[in-house]
Design an enzyme around this catalytic site. Structure first.
Site, PDB file in Angstrom:
ATOM      1  N   LYS A  53       0.852  -1.246  -0.292  1.00 46.91           N
ATOM      2  CA  LYS A  53       0.015   0.161  -0.454  1.00 46.91           C
ATOM      3  C   LYS A  53       0.868   1.240  -0.506  1.00 46.91           C
ATOM      4  O   LYS A  53       0.348   2.378  -0.071  1.00 46.91           O
ATOM      5  CB  LYS A  53      -1.008  -0.208   0.809  1.00 46.91           C
ATOM      6  CG  LYS A  53      -2.068  -1.190   0.782  1.00 46.91           C
ATOM      7  CD  LYS A  53      -3.303  -0.860  -0.004  1.00 46.91           C
ATOM      8  CE  LYS A  53      -4.222  -1.614  -0.146  1.00 46.91           C
ATOM      9  NZ  LYS A  53      -5.406  -1.063  -1.105  1.00 46.91           N
ATOM     10  N   SER A 270      -2.421 -12.651   3.891  1.00 51.52           N
ATOM     11  CA  SER A 270      -3.272 -12.795   2.692  1.00 51.52           C
ATOM     12  C   SER A 270      -1.994 -13.133   1.624  1.00 51.52           C
ATOM     13  O   SER A 270      -2.475 -13.680   0.498  1.00 51.52           O
ATOM     14  CB  SER A 270      -3.061 -11.097   2.277  1.00 51.52           C
ATOM     15  OG  SER A 270      -1.941 -10.528   2.135  1.00 51.52           O
TER      16      SER A 270
HETATM   17  C1  LIG Z   1      -2.214  -7.611   3.573  1.00 53.47           C
HETATM   18  C2  LIG Z   1      -3.413  -6.884   2.157  1.00 53.47           C
HETATM   19  N1  LIG Z   1      -3.175  -7.712   1.435  1.00 53.47           N
HETATM   20  C3  LIG Z   1      -3.390  -7.302   0.380  1.00 53.47           C
HETATM   21  C4  LIG Z   1      -3.986  -6.604   0.430  1.00 53.47           C
HETATM   22  C5  LIG Z   1      -5.399  -6.405  -1.101  1.00 53.47           C
HETATM   23  O1  LIG Z   1      -4.960  -5.192  -1.994  1.00 53.47           O
HETATM   24  P1  LIG Z   1      -5.467  -4.237  -2.363  1.00 53.47           P
HETATM   25  O2  LIG Z   1      -6.015  -3.005  -2.091  1.00 53.47           O
HETATM   26  O3  LIG Z   1      -4.868  -3.602  -3.893  1.00 53.47           O
HETATM   27  O4  LIG Z   1      -6.377  -5.180  -4.091  1.00 53.47           O
HETATM   28  C6  LIG Z   1      -4.522  -5.688   1.020  1.00 53.47           C
HETATM   29  C7  LIG Z   1      -4.862  -4.042   0.855  1.00 53.47           C
HETATM   30  O5  LIG Z   1      -4.868  -3.105   2.375  1.00 53.47           O
HETATM   31  C8  LIG Z   1      -3.665  -6.053   2.566  1.00 53.47           C
HETATM   32  O6  LIG Z   1      -3.254  -4.544   2.832  1.00 53.47           O
END
Ligand SMILES: Cc1ncc(COP(=O)(O)O)c(C=O)c1O
Length: 447
Positions: A53, A270
């Site tokens: 981010k 994630s």
């Molecule tokens: C730890 C984490 N994984 C995945 C994502 C997903 O990314 P996106 O918001 O670009 O879909 C985020 C987004 O905040 C995140 O903080």
């Protein structure tokens, strides 16, 4: 002068990634057992503030500055990482920064934000802020952004979010694989990553497979959204993706743990989610070159690991020693209730309401004044906990339904009512936030 070759920098912001200064991609050698396909993880914790981010935070600010907006103080709804990125870009730029976020965000992230000087507004909201929720982080940030001297850049609706990935993540992947990438896999939150990088890659080669991975409803993986929540997400463009895969928490956390032990990669939850999806979607064939986005590392998620990988915690540390045993029993009862059969969704609540069942709204009067179900009995949780049963059926075998803003206080209300002898109590998951998001009727509150 900053020099990527020497890794000598004039400003921390010069470390932000680009095709000339990409975050690394590392080949996975063991997990998946691929014989032919080359599967790479793109390690986004190599961003200057520790997560993917940072790209979005920097681009939101750059875009606003270039559009001539006079920035003084920023406010943003965030699940954590955008907040951390924006806090640090704001510090570097000498802007003030405030974040609205859910109390469900791991303590580590909330503490980190405070460490960075962020003014936190903590709310009863979903783990990932959801649009359309009158008392949620999004609505609150929009409200706070209206004050003079304040700006909400709003990653959920600002095209500078996917643009960050179109300008950086996508080109990096293309260059790092010398144009050989065949599969691009990302977990889905705001969908900035998949939509921005996916568009760039498909412009270079329309054959690149763009694959999104999301968790199940009620998941416990910070930063990502279930399919139900994605439906309300501006940059979720399912027509632009080749596949969308759902993965459960257990599988994601188990893979997260394996990444540490089998690949020496310090992946966050994630990453496990994205890789689990990738393992389903990527064929083990010659010529396949897959890049899976690993958004951040493990260190912010110890409280999540405590819930999902309890074996990591010695028994005496598995749960903090209760200073107040009653509170511990209540907490256990709460967890049991939360995962038990007495939690219903808003559609079931609507059906029961139509059948004449009493709904008890336990929010406080200011919340009720904003939006409410007219027929609901209004009994704030503090009054209920002092023993009031005003407006409740006298017959304690009659069904009753408890409701709050996001489904937490209503569970405590359920426990309190059961302790008072009510035998048939249900609590509404997602509370009024979910009710409003589902478009169910509200009106001028009565009483
Ligand atoms: C730890 C984490 N994984 C995945 C994502 C997903 O990314 P996106 O918001 O670009 O879909 C985020 C987004 O905040 C995140 O903080």
């Amino acid at each position: 002068m900053s020099d990527h070759g020497l890794r000598t920098y004039d400003s921390i912001l010069d470390l932000l990634p680009s095709a000339e200064n990409p975050t690394p991609i590392v080949r996975l050698r063991h997990i998946g057992g691929f014989q032919h396909a080359q599967v790479y993880a793109k390690l986004e914790w190599y961003n200057p503030f520790g997560a993917i981010k940072d790209r979005v935070a920097a681009n939101l600010v750059r875009d606003a500055e270039e559009r001539g907006e006079k920035l003084e103080n920023l406010v943003e709804p965030t699940s954590g990482n955008t907040g951390i990125g924006l806090a640090m870009v704001s510090n570097a730029r000498r802007y003030g920064f405030s974040a609205t976020l859910s109390k469900q965000i791991p303590l580590e992230k909330r503490t980190a934000l405070r460490l960075l000087g962020t003014d936190l507004v903590e709310l009863d909201d979903d783990l990932c802020p959801m649009p359309g929720q009158p008392e949620g982080a999004m609505a609150r940030a929009a409200e706070l952004g209206e004050r003079p001297g304040w700006t909400e850049l709003n990653q959920y609706a600002n095209p500078a979010n996917p643009q960050a990935h179109f300008l950086t993540t996508g080109p990096e992947v293309w260059h790092q694989t010398a144009g050989a990438v065949t599969h691009f896999v990302a977990s889905l939150g705001t969908c900035g990553t998949i939509t921005g990088a996916g568009r760039f890659l498909k412009l270079q080669n329309p054959e690149v497979q763009v694959i999104g991975v999301h968790p199940t409803d009620g998941h416990d993986i910070p930063g990502v959204r279930s399919r139900r929540a994605l439906a309300l997400t501006d940059f979720f463009m399912p027509d632009e993706y080749d596949d969308i895969i759902e993965i459960g928490d257990d599988e994601a956390y188990a893979l997260c743990q394996r990444l540490h032990q089998e690949e020496s990669i310090i992946a966050g939850p994630s990453c496990g989610l994205a890789l689990a999806g990738a393992l389903r979607a990527i064929p083990d064939e010659p010529g396949v070159v897959a890049v899976v986005i690993f958004p951040d590392n493990a260190w912010k998620y110890l409280s999540s690991f405590r819930r999902h990988l309890p074996d990591l915690f010695p028994p005496e540390e598995a749960a903090p020693a209760p200073s107040n045993p009653f509170a511990a029993h209540l907490e256990n009862a709460f967890v049991l209730a939360e995962h038990g059969p007495d939690v219903i969704d808003v559609q079931e609540a609507r059906r029961l309401l139509d059948a004449g069942v009493t709904i008890i709204d336990v929010r406080n009067p200011e919340e009720v004044a904003r939006v409410a179900i007219p027929e609901a009995v209004k009994l704030p949780l503090p009054e209920l906990s002092l023993g009031s049963t005003d407006g409740l059926p006298e017959d304690r075998t009659a069904p009753v339904v408890t409701m709050c803003a996001a489904g937490v206080r209503s569970l405590y209300a359920l426990l309190l009512l059961k302790a008072q002898g009510y035998q048939n109590v249900k609590s509404v998951a997602g509370g009024m936030n979910a009710w409003v998001a589902a478009g169910l009727p509200t009106g001028q509150p009565v009483g």
